[in-house]
Design an enzyme around this catalytic site. Structure first.
Site, mmCIF file in Angstrom:
data_model
loop_
_atom_site.group_PDB
_atom_site.id
_atom_site.type_symbol
_atom_site.label_atom_id
_atom_site.label_comp_id
_atom_site.label_asym_id
_atom_site.label_seq_id
_atom_site.Cartn_x
_atom_site.Cartn_y
_atom_site.Cartn_z
ATOM 1 C CB SER A 258 -0.952 -0.063 1.197
ATOM 2 O OG SER A 258 -2.097 0.642 0.893
ATOM 3 C CE LYS B 197 -0.201 5.101 -1.932
ATOM 4 N NZ LYS B 197 -1.262 4.550 -2.688
ATOM 5 C CD1 TRP C 213 -8.133 3.197 -1.191
ATOM 6 C CD2 TRP C 213 -9.929 4.144 -2.119
ATOM 7 N NE1 TRP C 213 -8.106 4.532 -0.866
ATOM 8 C CE2 TRP C 213 -9.199 5.142 -1.429
ATOM 9 C CE3 TRP C 213 -11.094 4.511 -2.795
ATOM 10 C CZ2 TRP C 213 -9.599 6.473 -1.387
ATOM 11 C CZ3 TRP C 213 -11.499 5.844 -2.756
ATOM 12 C CH2 TRP C 213 -10.760 6.801 -2.057
ATOM 13 C CG HIS D 73 -5.616 -2.682 1.109
ATOM 14 N ND1 HIS D 73 -5.006 -2.276 -0.057
ATOM 15 C CD2 HIS D 73 -5.074 -1.932 2.101
ATOM 16 C CE1 HIS D 73 -4.140 -1.314 0.235
ATOM 17 N NE2 HIS D 73 -4.161 -1.094 1.535
HETATM 18 C C1 GCU Z 1 -5.317 4.702 2.102
HETATM 19 C C2 GCU Z 1 -4.841 5.441 0.873
HETATM 20 C C3 GCU Z 1 -4.116 4.517 -0.093
HETATM 21 C C4 GCU Z 1 -3.046 3.750 0.625
HETATM 22 C C5 GCU Z 1 -3.645 3.024 1.818
HETATM 23 C C6 GCU Z 1 -2.653 2.280 2.695
HETATM 24 O O1 GCU Z 1 -6.348 3.845 1.764
HETATM 25 O O2 GCU Z 1 -5.948 6.060 0.281
HETATM 26 O O3 GCU Z 1 -3.531 5.249 -1.166
HETATM 27 O O4 GCU Z 1 -2.413 2.868 -0.271
HETATM 28 O O5 GCU Z 1 -4.255 3.980 2.671
HETATM 29 O O6 GCU Z 1 -1.495 2.647 2.765
HETATM 30 O O7 GCU Z 1 -3.076 1.318 3.345
#
Ligand code: GCU
Length: 366
Positions: A202, A206, A293, A343
């Protein structure tokens, strides 16, 4: 494969690996740096590290854990943060390393924790011949909109209230932290500096991608469910959009990125460029069926489009339709899988990444 509403900007302008290396790649790295992640310091600092604690039989296994402290010295001071290294007691030769950029709680990586979790399944990773390392993102920069006063940025910038529009955000700060851990890992004789990979989930995913794009010492990167401004193509993306991420996490990216809120179709970049910057090193993207998402199809699309850069080096890329769950695809140096579920980063995901790494010709021969 889903095709976005408009095509992302072209990745390649020329068709040789020389022009990619000498001109297009630096151009794209600068574009993503100045428009999205922000510019982290490249020089003017030094890193040192020291062993702070050793735990035998960590997490109730035949694995030892060393906690190290990294000290980064910069013009305005020093900043310290820990990382953990898990080594199997029985080992032969310098080990490849999986470095987790942990965006969740410390207990998942801390040797004193009685908890073992698929998010960082140390015993499974070491059983497959790896050393496992981890840092906690929050130790490098807080995951809060605190004006960068509490994390590593403050040892580089004296005027935090007047930051440049391309000043580094938190994701770039975390990536910088992972590179400082690399400074340390690459010096340890128990480890193979040529086979250290960055892994993140997540927001940590990134970070792993941006880190490996900038720091070519990383052998490979694996992003799990990294979604918006991670692996996923932004144009036509479902779920989270640029305006959403900039609203909820205004400190993750540079100020310039906010100019693209609601203007995705006009962006001179898209996320396949981030993945392409990792070429020709092994790249792995993982998604989960319920993670709408993040948008699994947009993550897959990006992994496919990045293949153009890999082909310049004579490497294959991914081709074909969006795969069914639990059907990993390996296109040479690019891998992808879709896992059934939510997720998360699970033991299944790690195992599939290791299958991919161990299938790489230059990995296997070591
Ligand atoms: C939020 C955010 C995402 C990210 C996520 C996470 O949902 O909007 O972009 O990847 O957190 O880090 O769990």
């Amino acid at each position: 494969m889903k095709v976005p509403s408009s095509l992302p900007p072209v990745l390649l302008k020329e068709t040789s690996s020389e022009t990619w290396e000498n001109s297009r790649r630096p151009e794209l790295l600068a574009l993503l740096r100045d428009e999205v992640y922000g510019a982290a310091p490249l020089r003017g600092f030094s890193t040192r590290f020291s062993l702070s604690e050793e735990t035998k039989d960590a997490m109730h296994t035949k694995i030892d854990c060393r906690a190290y402290t990294v000290t980064v010295s910069a013009p305005l001071g020093e900043y310290r943060f820990p990382f953990y290294l898990y080594l199997p007691q029985q080992r032969k030769g310098p080990l490849p390393v999986l470095l987790l950029i942990n965006n969740r709680e410390r207990g998942l990586i801390d040797p004193k924790s009685s908890r073992t979790d698929g998010f960082f399944p140390v015993a499974e990773l070491t059983a497959r011949g790896f050393a496992a390392a981890a840092l906690l993102t929050k130790d490098v920069d807080t995951d809060q909109d605190d004006g960068f006063q509490n994390g590593i940025v403050r040892i580089f910038e004296s005027d935090l209230s007047h930051r440049a529009p391309n000043a580094w955000g938190t994701i770039a700060a975390w990536a910088f932290g992972a590179s400082r851990v690399m400074d340390c890992l690459s010096q340890l004789p128990e480890l193979d500096p040529a086979r250290i990979s960055a892994v993140g989930h997540s927001r940590g995913g990134k970070t792993a991608l941006w880190c490996a794009a900038n720091d070519r010492r990383f052998y490979s990167a694996y992003s799990s469910c990294s979604g918006c401004t991670g692996a996923a193509i932004t144009r036509g993306k479902q779920g989270e959009r640029v305006a959403d991420i900039n609203r909820a996490f205004p400190y993750w990216f540079c100020q310039n990125y906010k100019n693209w809120n609601g203007r995705e179709e006009e962006m001179p970049f898209d996320q396949q460029m981030l993945l392409a910057l990792i070429a020709p090193r092994p790249l792995y993207v993982g998604s989960a069926t319920e993670d709408l998402w993040a948008d699994p199809q947009a993550e897959f699309l990006s992994a496919c489009l990045a293949g153009e850069a890999y082909r310049l080096y004579g490497e294959k890329g991914l081709a074909g339709e969006f795969p069914a769950p639990e059907t990993p695809l390996h296109g040479g140096r690019i891998g992808y899988h879709l896992r059934t579920g939510e997720h998360n980063l699970t033991a299944y995901d790690w195992q599939r990444y290791i299958d991919f790494l161990q299938g790489q010709p230059d990995f296997a021969v070591k």
